[in-house]
Design an enzyme around this catalytic site. Structure first.
Site, PDB file in Angstrom:
ATOM      1  N   ASP A 109     -14.057  -4.122   4.644  1.00  0.00           N
ATOM      2  CA  ASP A 109     -13.039  -3.642   3.760  1.00  0.00           C
ATOM      3  C   ASP A 109     -11.762  -3.967   4.488  1.00  0.00           C
ATOM      4  OD1 ASP A 109     -11.703  -2.029   1.638  1.00  0.00           O
ATOM      5  OD2 ASP A 109     -11.154  -0.795   3.263  1.00  0.00           O
ATOM      6  N   ASP A 153      -7.996  -2.936   3.290  1.00  0.00           N
ATOM      7  CA  ASP A 153      -7.021  -1.766   3.359  1.00  0.00           C
ATOM      8  C   ASP A 153      -7.472  -0.640   4.306  1.00  0.00           C
ATOM      9  OD1 ASP A 153      -4.955  -3.246   1.783  1.00  0.00           O
ATOM     10  OD2 ASP A 153      -6.406  -2.727   0.085  1.00  0.00           O
TER      11      ASP A 153
END
Ligand code: BG6
Length: 250
Positions: free
Chosen positions: A14, A16
Site C-alpha cells: 500500500d 499512503d
C-alpha cells in the site's frame, strides 16, 4: 528472509501510510471536508452537528478505500445518502463525487505546499527486497498515486502499479475487496500465496486476508488499539515500521 516466508517472491505495498507519510494528509483533508459538509447540513436541517472523528471515523470508514467509497461509507455511518453524481462533478456539488473532489482540492493543495515525505524504513525495505530478487508493486486506492510516486522518486523501486485510476479503468472493486491486490500479483506474474501484502489500513489488511496472500503485514503508524485492530481485520504480523523486518525484530 526480510521477515517473510521463504516461498514469497513478491511484495505488494500500500502507499499512503506504508511507503509515504501521506495517510495523515488524507485524514486531515477528509476531516476538513466532512466537518464543513456536516456543519452546513446541520445549519440547514437543524440536526445537531457531530464532527468527523479522525481517530475512529477515518480508520473505520475511509482509510484504504477509494475516494467515492470513503464518502459513501462514512456518510452511511451517519445515515446520510447522497446521489453518486459523476466523477467529473465540480467540488461544490453535494454528490458523492462532488464531496470527494472537494477533499481532493484540499489534499492536492496540502501536498503542493508541504511536499511528501517517505518512510526511510520502507525505502530501505524496498531496496533490500529488490536486491534479494523479489518483485515489487504498489497497490493503492489513491488516484494521486502517479504524482506521489513521481514527487518521491519511489516509482523507480516498483515493478508495477495498481491505483485508483487503474481500478476505475478496469472496474476493479476497491479494498476491502481483494481485487486490486490480486491484480497486482497478476501483473508481477506470481500466485497470491507467493506474495506478501503490506498495509496500514483496516480495509487493506482485510483485502489481503480475503485474497489468501502468503502473508499480510500490518503496519501500525498510529498506536492505541490500531495494532490489535489490524490483527482482527486480517494482519498476520504487525510492525510499527518496515525496518523491524530488516532487523529481524518483528
Ligand atoms: O482521493 P485519492 O487520492 O484518490 O485517495 C483515495 C484514498 O486513498 C487511500 O490510500 C487513502 O487511505 C484514503 O484516505 C483516500 O481517500
Amino acid at each position: 528472509m526480510l521477515g517473510l516466508p521463504d516461498h514469497v517472491t513478491a511484495c505488494l505495498f500500500d502507499m499512503d501510510g506504508v511507503l509515504t507519510q501521506t495517510a495523515t494528509v488524507h485524514n486531515a483533508a477528509w476531516t476538513e471536508t466532512f466537518d464543513d459538509f456536516l456543519r452546513r447540513r446541520s445549519e440547514r436541517t437543524g440536526e445537531p452537528f457531530t464532527a468527523f472523528d479522525p481517530h475512529s471515523d477515518y480508520p473505520k470508514y475511509v482509510d484504504g478505500r477509494t475516494r467515492a467509497d470513503g464518502v459513501r461509507t462514512f456518510l452511511a455511518s451517519r445515515g446520510i445518502t447522497l446521489p453518486d453524481g459523476d466523477p467529473d462533478d465540480p467540488p461544490e456539488a453535494d454528490t458523492v463525487n462532488g464531496v470527494g473532489n472537494r477533499k481532493n482540492v484540499i489534499l492536492v493543495r496540502r501536498i503542493k505546499e508541504d511536499g511528501v515525505a517517505v518512510y526511510d524504513g520502507s525505502v530501505d525495505y524496498l531496496r533490500a527486497a529488490r536486491k534479494a530478487g523479489l518483485k515489487t508493486a504498489v497497490v493503492s486506492a489513491s488516484a494521486n498515486t502517479p504524482d506521489i510516486l513521481r514527487i518521491t522518486g519511489l516509482g523507480d523501486l516498483l515493478d508495477a502499479r495498481v491505483d485508483g485510476n487503474v481500478a476505475r479503468a478496469e472496474k476493479l472493486p476497491g479494498k476491502p475487496q481483494p481485487d486490486t491486490f490480486l491484480r497486482g500479483a497478476e501483473l508481477l506474474g506470481v500466485a497470491p500465496k507467493d506474495a506478501a501484502v503490506f498495509e496500514d489500513a483496516l480495509a487493506g489488511v482485510a483485502a489481503g486476508r480475503a485474497g489468501n496472500f502468503g502473508i499480510v503485514i500490518g503496519v501500525d503508524r498510529v498506536g492505541g488499539t490500531h495494532g490489535a485492530d489490524l490483527k482482527t481485520h486480517g494482519a498476520d504480523v504487525v510492525v510499527r515500521d518496515l525496518s523491524e523486518l530488516l532487523e529481524g525484530t518483528a
